[in-house]
Motif scaffolding. Sequence first.
Motif, PDB file in Angstrom:
ATOM      1  N   GLN A  47       0.830  -1.202   0.000  1.00  0.00           N
ATOM      2  CA  GLN A  47       0.000   0.000   0.000  1.00  0.00           C
ATOM      3  C   GLN A  47       0.870   1.260   0.000  1.00  0.00           C
ATOM      4  OE1 GLN A  47      -2.261  -1.354   3.532  1.00  0.00           O
ATOM      5  NE2 GLN A  47      -4.063  -0.624   2.428  1.00  0.00           N
ATOM      6  N   PHE A  50       2.694   1.614  -3.332  1.00  0.00           N
ATOM      7  CA  PHE A  50       1.706   1.986  -4.342  1.00  0.00           C
ATOM      8  C   PHE A  50       1.569   3.511  -4.398  1.00  0.00           C
ATOM      9  CE2 PHE A  50      -2.610   2.654  -5.875  1.00  0.00           C
ATOM     10  CZ  PHE A  50      -2.764   1.692  -6.852  1.00  0.00           C
ATOM     11  N   VAL A  51       1.432   4.118  -3.242  1.00  0.00           N
ATOM     12  CA  VAL A  51       1.285   5.580  -3.170  1.00  0.00           C
ATOM     13  C   VAL A  51       2.593   6.265  -3.555  1.00  0.00           C
ATOM     14  CG1 VAL A  51       0.832   7.524  -1.609  1.00  0.00           C
ATOM     15  CG2 VAL A  51      -0.600   5.478  -1.511  1.00  0.00           C
ATOM     16  N   HIS A  56      -1.771   5.669  -7.420  1.00  0.00           N
ATOM     17  CA  HIS A  56      -3.121   6.105  -7.057  1.00  0.00           C
ATOM     18  C   HIS A  56      -3.569   7.315  -7.870  1.00  0.00           C
ATOM     19  CE1 HIS A  56      -0.422   8.711  -4.919  1.00  0.00           C
ATOM     20  NE2 HIS A  56      -1.416   9.501  -4.549  1.00  0.00           N
ATOM     21  N   GLN A  57      -2.719   7.796  -8.753  1.00  0.00           N
ATOM     22  CA  GLN A  57      -3.033   8.990  -9.525  1.00  0.00           C
ATOM     23  C   GLN A  57      -3.461   8.701 -10.959  1.00  0.00           C
ATOM     24  OE1 GLN A  57       0.633  11.143  -8.921  1.00  0.00           O
ATOM     25  NE2 GLN A  57      -0.138  12.085  -7.057  1.00  0.00           N
ATOM     26  N   THR A  58      -3.720   7.441 -11.275  1.00  0.00           N
ATOM     27  CA  THR A  58      -4.214   7.147 -12.618  1.00  0.00           C
ATOM     28  C   THR A  58      -5.640   7.681 -12.729  1.00  0.00           C
ATOM     29  OG1 THR A  58      -5.003   4.958 -11.984  1.00  0.00           O
ATOM     30  CG2 THR A  58      -2.761   5.083 -12.900  1.00  0.00           C
ATOM     31  N   ARG A  61      -8.276   5.232 -11.599  1.00  0.00           N
ATOM     32  CA  ARG A  61      -7.968   4.558 -10.327  1.00  0.00           C
ATOM     33  C   ARG A  61      -7.959   3.042 -10.509  1.00  0.00           C
ATOM     34  NH1 ARG A  61      -8.190   7.909  -5.702  1.00  0.00           N
ATOM     35  NH2 ARG A  61      -7.003   6.172  -4.850  1.00  0.00           N
ATOM     36  N   TRP A  78      -1.893  -5.344  -4.521  1.00  0.00           N
ATOM     37  CA  TRP A  78      -2.700  -4.204  -4.101  1.00  0.00           C
ATOM     38  C   TRP A  78      -3.286  -3.517  -5.327  1.00  0.00           C
ATOM     39  CZ3 TRP A  78      -4.971  -2.734   0.112  1.00  0.00           C
ATOM     40  CH2 TRP A  78      -5.512  -1.457   0.173  1.00  0.00           C
ATOM     41  N   ASP A  80      -5.935  -0.466  -6.835  1.00  0.00           N
ATOM     42  CA  ASP A  80      -6.538   0.819  -6.492  1.00  0.00           C
ATOM     43  C   ASP A  80      -8.045   0.649  -6.285  1.00  0.00           C
ATOM     44  OD1 ASP A  80      -6.703   3.519  -5.920  1.00  0.00           O
ATOM     45  OD2 ASP A  80      -5.671   4.147  -7.738  1.00  0.00           O
ATOM     46  N   VAL A  81      -8.693   1.714  -5.829  1.00  0.00           N
ATOM     47  CA  VAL A  81     -10.090   1.631  -5.395  1.00  0.00           C
ATOM     48  C   VAL A  81     -11.043   1.136  -6.479  1.00  0.00           C
ATOM     49  CG1 VAL A  81      -9.881   3.303  -3.523  1.00  0.00           C
ATOM     50  CG2 VAL A  81     -10.422   4.108  -5.805  1.00  0.00           C
TER      51      VAL A  81
END
Length: 144
Positions: A47, A50-51, A56-58, A61, A78, A80-81
């Motif tokens: 996690q 990833f950040v 997380h900025q695609t 997401r 992991w 993204d949302v």
Amino acid sequence: MHHKEFIAQLDEAKILAAIARAEQTTSGEIRVAVSHKHRVDALAAAQKRFVKLGMHQTPHRNAVLVYFAPQAHTFAIWGDVAVHEKCGDDFWKGIAAKIAPKLKAGQFTEAIEEAVREIGEVLARHFPRAPNDKNQLPDNIVRD
């Protein structure tokens, strides 16, 4: 296992080719990372990585990180949302269950290729590639 041993056993060209194939059919992004640290909680480390990688900025997401901590003999996946909303925990657990025997057998490249292929198939179903999609993140194997 030391991370250098793990990395030395990887066929990076095959892994990069698997990522490129998977990303041809989806707007999603897939990355692979290998840590040199002893990470007991691979999921928490994944996690954070990833950040740090800006995954997380695609725009959609829909990025996924496949993270390995060879010193602790562990790994995590992991997503993204938006990816997690579409697939849920069972999908991640299923991939982990499929690749774990290959990892235990020392078939590291094959395990990563299988994970990338399965992730790519799900991303393609839920996030098909549009004609103007561009590869937003590097495909190289991240080493930390």
